[in-house]
Design an enzyme around this catalytic site. Structure first.
Site, PDB file in Angstrom:
ATOM      1  NE  ARG A  46      42.110 -32.106  -7.479  1.00 42.01           N
ATOM      2  CZ  ARG A  46      40.984 -32.788  -7.426  1.00 42.01           C
ATOM      3  NH1 ARG A  46      39.917 -32.339  -8.044  1.00 42.01           N
ATOM      4  NH2 ARG A  46      40.892 -33.911  -6.753  1.00 42.01           N
ATOM      5  CD  GLU A 192      35.999 -45.068 -11.394  1.00 41.63           C
ATOM      6  OE1 GLU A 192      36.518 -44.098 -11.962  1.00 41.63           O
ATOM      7  OE2 GLU A 192      36.598 -46.125 -11.203  1.00 41.63           O
ATOM      8  CE  LYS A 207      35.954 -50.774 -15.032  1.00 39.86           C
ATOM      9  NZ  LYS A 207      35.762 -51.173 -13.650  1.00 39.86           N
TER      10      LYS A 207
END
Ligand code: NAP
Ligand code: HSE
Length: 430
Positions: A46, A192, A207
């Protein structure tokens, strides 16, 4: 010598920056394994101005990861943005549509769309690789996909989330509060973008679903999966576990069960001397039980830039060596869509912690209620009275059906002598 393999990396955060660093600065090492230059040609993120800790001079910048994924000058698109929709999904789809190989560490994306993306990869002749999506640096995908082909896989379970294991370990070691340790895991790059995925079990579930697809050839529906995280685990639970010879771990568990699939994610008491009992910190461990090998344990760093980049770069090198394999080790169309067994049908022992008023007959009523549901006690610890004159009780049950335990707890919860809500944690015999 063949032409260079041209790489585009989208996402230059914890993992992306570490991958670029290896691709740019470890050419000699990679050259020992791959007789082909691996050239980092394009990157996207970004913020172009952000310092990534790696010199990207000479590498073309793309404002839009989808444009990078479609660029004809790229042979392999490496997706390290994250998320199961938006730019990650769009860019991976665009790459596969034009036959560009894809490497990703994105378990959310693969859990949600892996089979569909694998079908598209098969159609366009591209490779879809995601070694880094499960257990960071541990080569578990390759092991299941290639190393155990002649085996029937019976069980896959493990500690699959580094952030949660780091938090549980630190809470046990240093008695620091949950929120404080979570902040440290975020600072170390383990968590995360949305850490609720880590602590509430979704990351482990993603997972586990990927491992079930590889190990069992099944695609499990999300709604059928029991997913519980660690946010309600208290220092008291951790202390009790220790006193009883257990440790608390966030467990991802998948097993064949009489033609059904026992799949679940939840915190569990595991014995200290079981394969997961001594796995600490950000370390992950995956245990496989298979027909020819018996038990195989793989343990190693489960999160963080370098560990994860190790797996991403290994996938890139496999593509350079043209070691093509179907994404899930079989034709994507052959994966069977199925449900997990309802959690109420599971049989296992429980840890039960509750606080009751200090009155004669209360423990007997609890025991009777459990007996009515065929639940017997293996251990009872009563810890004297707390400052309010109430009695904390810890119980370890023998194995019972989970739905029976739920019914017993519902009644115990309604007893006027019960203070607060009783807490249960499953005990899993590994
Ligand atoms: P991260 O540090 O948050 O990095 C994400 C990167 O994606 C950033 O560079 C960000 O750009 C970029 N990005 C976000 N939106 C974008 C957009 N619209 N267009 C272009 N770039 C965009 O995440 P991470 O920890 O590296 O994780 C990346 C992936 O690896 C995730 O799928 C994660 O689940 C997976 N993974 C992570 C670990 C780990 O230990 N961290 C381990 C295994 C797997 P800016 O930097 O400019 O904001
Ligand atoms: N957030 C993940 C974890 C990264 O803590 O395990 C590795 O997949």
């Amino acid at each position: 010598m063949t032409s260079p393999l041209r790489i585009g990396v989208a996402g230059l955060g914890t993992v992306g920056a570490a991958v670029c660093d290896i691709l740019l600065n470890s050419q000699d090492l990679l050259g020992e394994h791959v007789d082909r230059t691996i050239a980092l040609c394009g990157v996207s993120a970004r913020d172009r101005e952000k310092d990534r800790g790696v010199d990207l001079t000479g590498v073309e910048w793309f404002e839009d990861p989808v444009i990078l994924a479609k660029d004809p000058g790229i042979d392999v698109f490496v997706e390290l943005i994250g998320g199961d929709s938006g730019p990650a999904y769009d860019a991976v789809s665009a790459a596969l549509a034009r036959g560009t190989h894809v490497v990703t560490a994105n378990k959310a994306l693969i859990a949600a769309h892996g089979v569909d993306l694998a079908l598209r990869a098969e159609e366009s002749g591209a490779q879809l690789s995601f070694e880094a999506a499960v257990a960071g640096g541990i080569p578990i995908i390759r092991t299941l996909r290639e190393g155990l082909t002649g085996n029937r896989i019976d069980k896959v379970f493990g500690i699959l989330n580094g952030t949660s294991n780091f938090i549980l370990t630190e809470m046990e070691k240093s008695s620091r509060p949950f929120a404080d340790v979570l902040k440290e895991a975020q600072a170390k790059g383990y968590a995360e973008a949305d850490p609720t995925f880590d602590i509430e079990g979704q990351d482990t579930a993603h997972k586990l679903c990927i491992l079930a697809a590889l190990g069992f050839g099944i695609e499990v529906s999300d709604e059928s999966l029991c997913v519980e995280g660690i946010s309600l685990i208290t220092p008291e639970d951790i202390r009790s576990a220790g006193e009883l010879g257990y440790r608390i771990k966030l467990l991802g568990y998948a097993a064949r069960k009489d033609g059904d699939w026992d799949l679940r994610v939840h915190p569990a008491f595991v014995l200290l001397d079981s394969p997961l009992g001594a796995v600490d910190g950000v370390t992950n461990a995956v245990v496989l039980e298979s027909s020819l090998l018996g038990q195989l344990v793989l343990e190693g760093p489960g999160a963080g830039g370098q560990a994860t980049a190790s797996s991403v770069v290994a996938d890139v090198c496999s593509i350079a060596l043209e070691k093509a394999r179907p994404a899930f080790g079989r034709r994507a169309a052959s994966l069977r869509r199925t449900n997990a067994l309802p959690i109420g049908d599971i049989v296992g022992a429980f840890y039960l912690r509750l606080t009751v008023q200090d009155k004669p007959g209360v423990l007997a009523r609890i025991t009777d209620e459990c007996a009515r549901h065929d639940i017997s006690f293996a251990t009872v610890l009563q810890r004297g009275t707390d400052p309010d004159g109430n009695v904390p009780i810890v119980v370890v049950t023998h194995a019972c059906q989970e739905s029976a335990m739920d019914q017993a707890i519902a009644t115990i919860n309604e007893m006027p002598e019960t203070i607060g809500s009783p807490k249960t944690i499953r005990i899993v015999d590994l």
